[in-house]
Write a protein that holds these residues in place. Structure first.
Motif, PDB file in Angstrom:
ATOM      1  N   ASP A   1      10.957   5.289 -27.050  1.00 11.11           N
ATOM      2  CA  ASP A   1      11.753   5.166 -28.264  1.00 11.11           C
ATOM      3  C   ASP A   1      13.139   5.741 -28.032  1.00 11.11           C
ATOM      4  O   ASP A   1      13.306   6.725 -27.329  1.00 11.11           O
ATOM      5  CB  ASP A   1      11.095   5.911 -29.423  1.00 11.11           C
ATOM      6  CG  ASP A   1       9.826   5.238 -29.889  1.00 11.11           C
ATOM      7  OD1 ASP A   1       9.683   4.041 -29.612  1.00 11.11           O
ATOM      8  OD2 ASP A   1       8.992   5.908 -30.512  1.00 11.11           O
TER       9      ASP A   1
ATOM     10  N   VAL B   1      15.868  -8.272 -32.510  1.00 12.51           N
ATOM     11  CA  VAL B   1      15.095  -7.041 -32.682  1.00 12.51           C
ATOM     12  C   VAL B   1      14.522  -6.582 -31.339  1.00 12.51           C
ATOM     13  O   VAL B   1      14.579  -5.396 -30.999  1.00 12.51           O
ATOM     14  CB  VAL B   1      13.973  -7.234 -33.729  1.00 12.51           C
ATOM     15  CG1 VAL B   1      12.992  -6.074 -33.728  1.00 12.51           C
ATOM     16  CG2 VAL B   1      14.577  -7.442 -35.108  1.00 12.51           C
ATOM     17  N   GLY B   2      14.000  -7.514 -30.565  1.00 12.64           N
ATOM     18  CA  GLY B   2      13.433  -7.171 -29.261  1.00 12.64           C
ATOM     19  C   GLY B   2      14.458  -6.600 -28.304  1.00 12.64           C
ATOM     20  O   GLY B   2      14.164  -5.677 -27.535  1.00 12.64           O
TER      21      GLY B   2
ATOM     22  N   SER C   1      15.745  -2.884 -30.009  1.00 14.26           N
ATOM     23  CA  SER C   1      14.801  -1.772 -30.030  1.00 14.26           C
ATOM     24  C   SER C   1      14.423  -1.357 -28.609  1.00 14.26           C
ATOM     25  O   SER C   1      14.469  -2.156 -27.677  1.00 14.26           O
ATOM     26  CB  SER C   1      13.543  -2.195 -30.790  1.00 14.26           C
ATOM     27  OG  SER C   1      12.581  -1.176 -30.752  1.00 14.26           O
ATOM     28  N   GLU C   2      14.043  -0.113 -28.477  1.00  8.47           N
ATOM     29  CA  GLU C   2      13.553   0.374 -27.191  1.00  8.47           C
ATOM     30  C   GLU C   2      12.115   0.874 -27.307  1.00  8.47           C
ATOM     31  O   GLU C   2      11.688   1.735 -26.561  1.00  8.47           O
ATOM     32  CB  GLU C   2      14.474   1.462 -26.652  1.00  8.47           C
ATOM     33  CG  GLU C   2      15.826   0.893 -26.286  1.00  8.47           C
ATOM     34  CD  GLU C   2      16.630   1.813 -25.397  1.00  8.47           C
ATOM     35  OE1 GLU C   2      16.064   2.760 -24.829  1.00  8.47           O
ATOM     36  OE2 GLU C   2      17.827   1.573 -25.272  1.00  8.47           O
ATOM     37  N   ARG C   3      11.403   0.328 -28.237  1.00 11.05           N
ATOM     38  CA  ARG C   3       9.997   0.687 -28.407  1.00 11.05           C
ATOM     39  C   ARG C   3       9.167  -0.038 -27.345  1.00 11.05           C
ATOM     40  O   ARG C   3       9.639  -0.965 -26.702  1.00 11.05           O
ATOM     41  CB  ARG C   3       9.541   0.340 -29.806  1.00 11.05           C
ATOM     42  CG  ARG C   3      10.298   1.148 -30.853  1.00 11.05           C
ATOM     43  CD  ARG C   3       9.802   0.834 -32.235  1.00 11.05           C
ATOM     44  NE  ARG C   3      10.599   1.525 -33.214  1.00 11.05           N
ATOM     45  CZ  ARG C   3      10.258   2.670 -33.773  1.00 11.05           C
ATOM     46  NH1 ARG C   3       9.131   3.253 -33.461  1.00 11.05           N
ATOM     47  NH2 ARG C   3      11.050   3.226 -34.659  1.00 11.05           N
TER      48      ARG C   3
ATOM     49  N   TRP D   1       6.861  -2.217 -27.500  1.00  6.17           N
ATOM     50  CA  TRP D   1       6.620  -3.644 -27.740  1.00  6.17           C
ATOM     51  C   TRP D   1       7.888  -4.495 -27.693  1.00  6.17           C
ATOM     52  O   TRP D   1       7.819  -5.716 -27.695  1.00  6.17           O
ATOM     53  CB  TRP D   1       5.947  -3.844 -29.089  1.00  6.17           C
ATOM     54  CG  TRP D   1       6.632  -3.103 -30.201  1.00  6.17           C
ATOM     55  CD1 TRP D   1       6.290  -1.876 -30.685  1.00  6.17           C
ATOM     56  CD2 TRP D   1       7.781  -3.505 -30.943  1.00  6.17           C
ATOM     57  NE1 TRP D   1       7.161  -1.495 -31.683  1.00  6.17           N
ATOM     58  CE2 TRP D   1       8.088  -2.482 -31.858  1.00  6.17           C
ATOM     59  CE3 TRP D   1       8.607  -4.627 -30.922  1.00  6.17           C
ATOM     60  CZ2 TRP D   1       9.163  -2.543 -32.741  1.00  6.17           C
ATOM     61  CZ3 TRP D   1       9.684  -4.695 -31.806  1.00  6.17           C
ATOM     62  CH2 TRP D   1       9.953  -3.657 -32.703  1.00  6.17           C
ATOM     63  N   SER D   2       9.054  -3.863 -27.666  1.00  5.49           N
ATOM     64  CA  SER D   2      10.293  -4.619 -27.859  1.00  5.49           C
ATOM     65  C   SER D   2      10.613  -5.586 -26.712  1.00  5.49           C
ATOM     66  O   SER D   2      11.085  -6.686 -26.955  1.00  5.49           O
ATOM     67  CB  SER D   2      11.465  -3.680 -28.110  1.00  5.49           C
ATOM     68  OG  SER D   2      11.702  -2.868 -26.994  1.00  5.49           O
ATOM     69  N   ARG D   3      10.376  -5.191 -25.482  1.00  9.23           N
ATOM     70  CA  ARG D   3      10.653  -6.107 -24.363  1.00  9.23           C
ATOM     71  C   ARG D   3       9.730  -7.314 -24.416  1.00  9.23           C
ATOM     72  O   ARG D   3      10.158  -8.435 -24.138  1.00  9.23           O
ATOM     73  CB  ARG D   3      10.535  -5.393 -23.024  1.00  9.23           C
ATOM     74  CG  ARG D   3      11.761  -4.535 -22.713  1.00  9.23           C
ATOM     75  CD  ARG D   3      11.746  -4.009 -21.305  1.00  9.23           C
ATOM     76  NE  ARG D   3      11.961  -5.022 -20.301  1.00  9.23           N
ATOM     77  CZ  ARG D   3      13.156  -5.489 -19.934  1.00  9.23           C
ATOM     78  NH1 ARG D   3      14.239  -5.039 -20.507  1.00  9.23           N
ATOM     79  NH2 ARG D   3      13.259  -6.400 -18.993  1.00  9.23           N
TER      80      ARG D   3
ATOM     81  N   ALA E   1      11.122  -9.583 -27.025  1.00  8.59           N
ATOM     82  CA  ALA E   1      12.321 -10.266 -26.524  1.00  8.59           C
ATOM     83  C   ALA E   1      11.950 -11.374 -25.541  1.00  8.59           C
ATOM     84  O   ALA E   1      12.505 -12.474 -25.600  1.00  8.59           O
ATOM     85  CB  ALA E   1      13.272  -9.257 -25.879  1.00  8.59           C
TER      86      ALA E   1
END
Length: 137
Positions: free
Chosen positions: A2, A62-63, A66-68, A70-72, A75
């Motif tokens: 995160d 969003v992907g 974000s650096e969560r 699930w984000s990659r 994306a």
């Protein structure tokens, strides 16, 4: 991982991609909502596809932002879906013009948007590939 408050915001190519996806998300989603709510009967397929492309652009933005954990994955899924969509819809709109009496964002490979819809997923997928954790080691 995160992003914390002490971490700087995204820079460079990622920042440009996020901005482009955000602009396209706003444009395509707004266009799709207006078309579906006002003139859906005249070209339902085209208008639903425009709305769907807007939702995919939101997912990509969003992907990438974000650096969560699930984000990659989000994306990758959004940019990959966008690439397939723009190639399939772009080709179909050239082959069967009767099926697309009104343009979608992806009609004729995004010609109505300066061909950015066909270029954007290529740039997004390239950035995701080159910025992947395995490539940084």
């Amino acid at each position: 991982m995160d992003r914390t408050e002490n971490e700087p915001p995204p820079t460079g190519p990622r920042r440009i991609l996020i901005a482009l996806y955000a602009i396209f998300a706003l444009a395509a989603t707004s266009r799709g909502i207006v078309q579906v709510s006002t003139t859906f009967h005249s070209a339902p397929l085209a208008y639903v596809l425009s709305l769907c492309s807007g939702i995919i652009y939101i997912g990509a933005a969003v992907g990438l932002l974000s650096e969560r954990a699930w984000s990659r994955r989000l994306a990758w899924a959004a940019c990959g879906t966008e690439m397939v969509g723009v190639l399939v819809i772009g080709t179909a709109s050239l082959i069967d013009r009767a099926a697309f009496p009104h343009d979608t964002v992806w009609s004729r490979f995004g010609s109505g948007y300066g061909y950015f819809p066909v270029l954007l997923p290529v740039l997004g997928l390239l950035w995701l590939w080159y910025s992947r954790p395995a490539a940084q080691n």
